[in-house]
Design a protein around this motif. Structure first.
Motif, PDB file in Angstrom:
ATOM      1  N   ALA A  84       0.798  -0.899  -0.549  1.00 30.60           N
ATOM      2  CA  ALA A  84      -0.315  -0.200  -0.034  1.00 30.60           C
ATOM      3  C   ALA A  84       1.255   1.296  -0.092  1.00 30.60           C
ATOM      4  N   LEU A  85       1.915   0.742   0.957  1.00 27.19           N
ATOM      5  CA  LEU A  85       2.949   2.522   0.140  1.00 27.19           C
ATOM      6  C   LEU A  85       3.630   2.440  -0.426  1.00 27.19           C
ATOM      7  N   ALA A  86       3.957   1.629  -1.089  1.00 26.63           N
ATOM      8  CA  ALA A  86       5.067   1.838  -2.526  1.00 26.63           C
ATOM      9  C   ALA A  86       3.409   2.061  -3.677  1.00 26.63           C
ATOM     10  N   ARG A  87       2.245   1.945  -3.346  1.00 30.94           N
ATOM     11  CA  ARG A  87       1.247   2.705  -4.754  1.00 30.94           C
ATOM     12  C   ARG A  87       0.493   3.858  -3.815  1.00 30.94           C
ATOM     13  N   SER A  88       1.226   4.010  -1.954  1.00 36.80           N
ATOM     14  CA  SER A  88       0.787   5.454  -2.209  1.00 36.80           C
ATOM     15  C   SER A  88       1.704   6.720  -2.649  1.00 36.80           C
ATOM     16  N   ALA A  89       0.428   8.068  -2.803  1.00 31.33           N
ATOM     17  CA  ALA A  89       1.850   9.113  -3.620  1.00 31.33           C
ATOM     18  C   ALA A  89       2.399   9.363  -2.775  1.00 31.33           C
ATOM     19  N   ILE A  90       2.338   8.801  -1.206  1.00 30.76           N
ATOM     20  CA  ILE A  90       3.600   9.355  -0.403  1.00 30.76           C
ATOM     21  C   ILE A  90       5.174   8.810  -0.617  1.00 30.76           C
ATOM     22  N   ALA A  91       4.738   7.301  -1.421  1.00 29.15           N
ATOM     23  CA  ALA A  91       6.082   6.852  -1.732  1.00 29.15           C
ATOM     24  C   ALA A  91       7.742   8.224  -1.677  1.00 29.15           C
TER      25      ALA A  91
END
Ligand code: C2E
Ligand code: CA
Ligand code: CA
Length: 286
Positions: A84-91
């Motif tokens: 989820a983190l890798a896909r998030s805009a904050i990655a």
């Protein structure tokens, strides 16, 4: 939502909407918001797992691994949130924080018998979409004072196999600065061999899935021995991950593997515990 599912599955796919798709989307959105909050509130931690040089038996560096100190759920491992983190805009922002923190940590580690410890940092694919990645790496080194040859960037096949030439260019720029680059999870992808050929790196990390049964399985033995040989012929070093037993170490050493990393030595440790581990495992006077 059905359209989104169909697109993600590839071209010419048909998906019918089901209510579970809505529940899933809500969960995903909720986790994404939680991750943003966690980053803002400083709940991410970087732990370090030691890597051991097989020739000397001494620690040679560590891999930085992300943990989430969740206020209610306790310490969360990457399996619970990393996709989820890798896909998030904050990655990209979290990835940059990881880079800076890893360099800062490593710059503070003691010099052992004249040898400085390297630190391995994992990147999110999204960090490779950033034209300024190399500048960000430079900035992390400058701010921490860590020498470039103590930093190792770990690449996966997803990153290396982009066919727009970005990976090649970035890799060359990193290596020209003396930064080391390794292939993570080596052997699990579809194109491991052609990667070695196209994008030379300093070392390969043999994936845990081959190391797990290397003692008992003839097939895994053959794979690990072959990967080591191929890497040698490319003048690359080899590290095996997921090492949990002495017998595995004996075999890996026999095959010519340079370094190992695994629970046999230690799991990833929080900064203070890692420094304690270092002082406990370093032979005192040389
Ligand atoms: P990875 O890069 O392949 O990291 C190695 C994983 O193997 C780590 O899991 C480590 O704790 C685990 N491991 C090490 N030795 C052993 C062993 O002897 N036995 C077993 N069973 N496992 C062992 P971890 O920390 O849960 O991380 C999982 C994955 O999450 C990593 O796989 C990496 O893909 C990703 N990840 C972790 N930290 C970061 C980060 O800072 N940035 C990025 N982009 N990805 C990260
Ligand atoms: Ca890794
Ligand atoms: Ca790996």
């Amino acid at each position: 939502l059905a359209l989104h599912h169909a697109k993600r599955a590839g071209s010419l796919q048909l998906r019918r909407f089901s209510p579970s798709m809505r529940a899933e989307a809500i969960d995903r959105r909720h986790l994404d918001l939680e991750l943003r909050r966690a980053f803002r509130d400083g709940e991410f931690e970087l732990h370090s797992q030691p890597q051991i040089d097989l020739a000397s038996g001494v620690v040679s560096g560590a891999e930085a691994l992300l943990r989430w100190r969740h206020p209610e759920r306790g310490l969360l491992m990457p399996v619970a949130f990393i996709d989820a983190l890798a896909r998030s805009a904050i990655a990209p922002a979290v990835g940059n924080w990881i880079l800076q923190q890893a360099c800062r940590d490593a710059a503070g580690w003691p010099v052992l018998h004249g040898r400085r410890l390297k630190v391995g940092v994992n990147l999110f694919p999204a960090q490779f979409n950033d034209d300024a990645l190399v500048e960000k790496v430079d900035a992390a080194l400058r701010a921490s004072g860590l020498p470039a040859d103590q930093l190792e960037i770990e690449l996966t096949e997803t990153i290396a196999l982009r066919d727009d030439g970005v990976a090649e260019k970035t890799l060359l720029q990193l290596r020209s600065r003396g930064i080391r680059v390794s292939y993570d999870d080596f052997g699990t992808g579809h194109a491991s061999l052609s990667m070695l050929h196209r994008l030379p790196v300093d070392r390969v990390k043999i994936d845990r899935s081959f190391v797990r049964d290397v003692v008992a399985s003839r097939g895994d033995k053959a794979i690990v021995r072959s990967i080591t040989l191929i890497a040698k012929n490319f003048d690359m070093e080899v590290i095996a991950e997921g090492v949990e037993s002495r017998d595995q170490v004996l075999l890996l050493r026999e095959f010519g593997c340079h370094e190992v990393q695994g629970f046999l030595y230690s799991m990833a440790l929080a900064p203070r515990l890692f420094e304690r581990w270092l002082s406990d495992h370093v032979p005192q006077a040389a």
